[in-house]
Design an enzyme around this catalytic site. Structure first.
Site, PDB file in Angstrom:
ATOM      1  N   GLU A  11       0.824  -1.210   0.000  1.00 35.46           N
ATOM      2  CA  GLU A  11       0.000   0.000   0.000  1.00 35.46           C
ATOM      3  C   GLU A  11       0.857   1.258   0.000  1.00 35.46           C
ATOM      4  O   GLU A  11       0.582   2.209  -0.726  1.00 35.46           O
ATOM      5  CB  GLU A  11      -0.951   0.013   1.206  1.00 35.46           C
ATOM      6  CG  GLU A  11      -2.130  -0.954   1.080  1.00 35.46           C
ATOM      7  CD  GLU A  11      -1.781  -2.398   1.399  1.00 35.46           C
ATOM      8  OE1 GLU A  11      -0.632  -2.667   1.816  1.00 35.46           O
ATOM      9  OE2 GLU A  11      -2.658  -3.269   1.237  1.00 35.46           O
ATOM     10  N   HIS A  58     -11.002  -4.775   9.800  1.00 33.06           N
ATOM     11  CA  HIS A  58     -11.617  -4.742   8.465  1.00 33.06           C
ATOM     12  C   HIS A  58     -12.958  -4.017   8.476  1.00 33.06           C
ATOM     13  O   HIS A  58     -13.792  -4.256   7.624  1.00 33.06           O
ATOM     14  CB  HIS A  58     -11.855  -6.163   7.931  1.00 33.06           C
ATOM     15  CG  HIS A  58     -10.615  -6.885   7.522  1.00 33.06           C
ATOM     16  ND1 HIS A  58      -9.690  -7.360   8.414  1.00 33.06           N
ATOM     17  CD2 HIS A  58     -10.129  -7.203   6.290  1.00 33.06           C
ATOM     18  CE1 HIS A  58      -8.710  -7.963   7.771  1.00 33.06           C
ATOM     19  NE2 HIS A  58      -8.950  -7.878   6.480  1.00 33.06           N
TER      20      HIS A  58
END
Ligand SMILES: Cc1ncc(C[n+]2csc(CCOP(=O)(O)OP(=O)(O)O)c2C)c(N)n1
Lengths: 330, 326
Positions: free
Chosen positions: A60, A129
């Protein structure tokens, strides 16, 4: 008018903009041949090829950092953060690089990047998440933050993001992708940033809500109507820039405000919006502003616990009652 | 005595290398002075001693190639063609600076010269450099991108993420590690496991070369070889240049507490500018008089830049909220 899901609207915006501007390139994990874990890029790889719809390693920081250099050298990268929670790994590149390059160079460069990230809980995905981190980015000068709630808004706002010369954080609530459907015209349209939308008109209280919480607020307003309470639901749609005027005007009209967000309450979006309303509509407020946000705990796994942390209709209705009961006698 | 026909580089190129190295040295010395006199705010991270590395690398570049730099970036910027007048003004926070006083000592950029910015985050420019290499590959004009960074940045995760992508996608990117032996105040070997960056690059399938970073010709030749391979589409490479900064981590640090006098004396013997001057004179390109003339000319230009920058205005306060958004 035809109806599209939230995911289809996003895919259509990407498709149209990829066709319009060859400088746009998508980056992300499994977004290519696989079509994205939430299917938001399905079919784009087949149509635009591996040069435009690019599968990246699980890096990322690396690919968001690359996006800064790509944007500075004339293209418009669109990195995707699969679960918005993972944006922490790219934080330096967003906050210290993308957001500041234009300023630190005295205006020499523009940094057109559209970062797409998911948000939201409600799927028992656990504490890593399920988070909603949009408030962090609204805090940073140099970034723009978009939190659409409907397929129509998502498409029009994403197309605007893809033409904006600045780094834009575009947050998509993953629960909406395939559950929320709505009318989307065939013809092209854009929605400007900084223009709130009145999702429902009302006269007794203003409910300001973002992203998926707009639907929760609308459902709450429906129930309140049965009690004879008329709630106005306002969706700011973008946090930076923020349409302060529409919020203030609505509260001047109704005299009360409830602010709903799926991000955390502490130092969050609801606090900023409450301050804007308190300053702009102080003389019109008949009761203290109420906030309904995620509880300040890591999002739990077990469904009854998780649902307790996320705003729901019941909490919104109670907040509206508190506002109406707290109303000073006329 | 050697003569210039056997020189490894063109005489004019060597002269230009010399001029740029000298400009860096004198610029850094001037900044030291400016800082001590209180004429600039913030901190000053100087790179005197390291001149051969940026100059050797940048002389192997085209004007449209891009570089990213570090918190110790003055040398990289001058080597890539940056002008000392707007640099000096920027360092003093003046409106005539490269970034209108908004970047400052650690963040000078001249995008028109391919200088995509110095960076206050150690290793922070690696993503930008890799992104620029991505665009370069797309454009297909043989442009390359260079990321300058120090031995400290070798241990930042961003290097691994971008190096992996650059190798996979064959991006035209040269990672130039300027190893000045110390990461702030700590010897690099106490912070970096294994054999160093070239070994790590090779483990990723990327070629790497190590050179004497105080020998401008050696740096240039190594850089040229890697840059041309990258232009041909052979993908990224790593160049490690071993060098030393004469001063401390910044001007407030004398640099003596963690380094010995003997160590520094050894490095002084390998001084990049003296070596270049010897080469110029021994090969008959320059007379000792030419050296003197060049030195005074560059010194005068920098002193003028100091005087001018001191008189230049600060930015008007109304500019504070300009350039936040495009
Ligand atoms: C991410 C980050 N961590 C720490 C620092 C503080 N810092 C500034 S320079 C420096 C040392 C860098 O060492 P090196 O990369 O070897 O470069 P040098 O200073 O030796 O030129 C440190 C730790 C920083 N600026 N950025």
């Amino acid at each position: 008018m035809r109806e599209l899901t939230f995911a289809q609207a996003i895919r259509e915006a990407l498709d149209e903009e990829l066709a319009r501007d060859e400088k746009i390139v998508l980056f992300g994990e499994d977004i290519g041949a696989w079509g994205g874990v939430f299917r938001t890029t399905e079919g784009l790889y087949e149509k635009y090829g591996p040069e435009r719809v690019i599968d990246t390693p699980l890096s990322e920081e690396g690919y968001v950092g690359m996006a800064v250099g790509i944007a500075m050298t004339g293209m418009h990268p669109v990195p995707e953060i699969m679960f918005g929670d993972f944006i922490t790994l790219a934080m330096d590149q967003i906050v210290n690089q993308a957001a500041k390059m234009r300023y630190m160079t005295g205006g020499q460069v523009a940094v057109p990047i559209t970062i797409r990230a998911t948000m939201g809980g409600g799927r028992s995905s656990g504490a890593q998440h399920s988070q909603s981190w949009h408030a962090w980015f609204a805090h940073v000068p140099g970034l723009k933050v978009v939190v659409p709630s409907t397929p129509y808004d998502a498409k029009g706002l994403l197309k605007t993001a893809l033409r904006d010369p600045n780094p834009v954080l575009f947050f998509e609530d993953k629960v909406m992708y395939h559950k929320i459907k709505g009318p989307v015209p065939e013809e092209e349209y854009l929605i400007p940033f900084g223009v709130a939308d009145i999702k429902r008109e009302g006269s007794d209280v203003t409910i300001v809500a973002l992203s998926r919480m707009v639907h929760t607020a609308l459902a709450a307003a429906e129930q309140l109507a049965q009690e004879g309470i008329s709630a106005e639901v306002i969706d700011p749609r973008t946090l930076t820039p923020l349409d302060e005027e529409t919020l203030i005007q609505s509260v001047c009209k109704t005299g009360g405000a409830v602010i709903v967000d799926e991000g955390y309450q502490r130092f969050g979006v609801t606090a900023e919006l409450a301050a804007v309303i308190a300053k702009g509509a102080f003389d019109y407020l008949d009761a203290p502003i109420e906030r309904v946000a995620a509880m300040d705990v890591p999002i739990p796994f077990s469904p009854p616990l998780e649902f307790a942390t996320i705003p729901d209709e019941e909490r919104i209705i109670q907040a509206v009652h508190r506002v109406l009961e707290g109303r000073r006698p006329q | 005595m050697s003569d210039f026909k056997t020189l490894p580089v063109e005489p004019n190129l060597l002269i230009e290398m010399y001029r740029r190295m000298l400009t860096i040295r004198f610029f850094e010395e001037a900044i030291f002075d400016v800082y001590r006199k209180g004429w600039m705010p913030g901190l000053a991270h100087l790179s005197d001693g390291q001149e051969a590395t940026p100059v050797g690398v940048c002389m192997a570049l085209r004007p449209d190639d891009t570089i990213t730099s570090t918190h110790r970036g003055h040398g990289h910027i001058i080597a890539k063609g940056g002008q000392v007048e707007p640099m000096m003004a920027e360092v003093m926070g003046k409106v005539t600076g490269y970034c209108r006083g908004k970047g400052g000592e650690m963040h000078i950029a001249d995008v028109s010269l391919g200088i995509l910015g110095a960076n206050g985050i150690v290793g922070g420019g690696l993503g930008i450099a890799t992104g620029s290499a991505f665009t370069a590959k797309r454009e297909g004009k043989g442009r390359v991108s260079v990321a300058f960074f120090g031995d400290g940045a070798v241990n930042q995760g961003l290097w691994y993420e971008t190096a992996n992508i650059a190798v996979l996608w064959k991006l035209p990117l040269i990672y130039v590690c300027e190893n000045n032996q110390y990461t702030e105040f700590t010897y690099w070997k106490n912070l970096t496991a294994g054999e160093g960056l070239v070994a790590r690059a090779q483990a990723m399938g990327m070629p790497g070369i190590e050179v004497d970073g105080n020998d401008v010709v050696a740096v240039y030749q190594a850089a040229r070889q890697l840059v041309e391979a990258a232009r041909r589409g052979e993908g990224p490479a790593t160049l490690v240049c071993h060098t030393i900064r004469y001063g401390g981590h910044h001007v407030g640090d004398p640099g003596t507490a963690y380094r010995t006098k003997e160590e520094m004396d050894e490095w002084r013997k390998k001084d990049s500018i003296q070596r270049c001057e010897r080469l110029l004179v021994e090969s008959g390109i320059f007379s000792p008089q030419d050296i003197e003339t060049t030195r005074s000319e560059i010194e005068a230009r920098i002193q003028n830049a100091v005087q001018k920058a001191r008189q230049d205005p600060f930015p008007p306060v109304e500019e504070v909220s300009e350039h936040v958004y495009a």
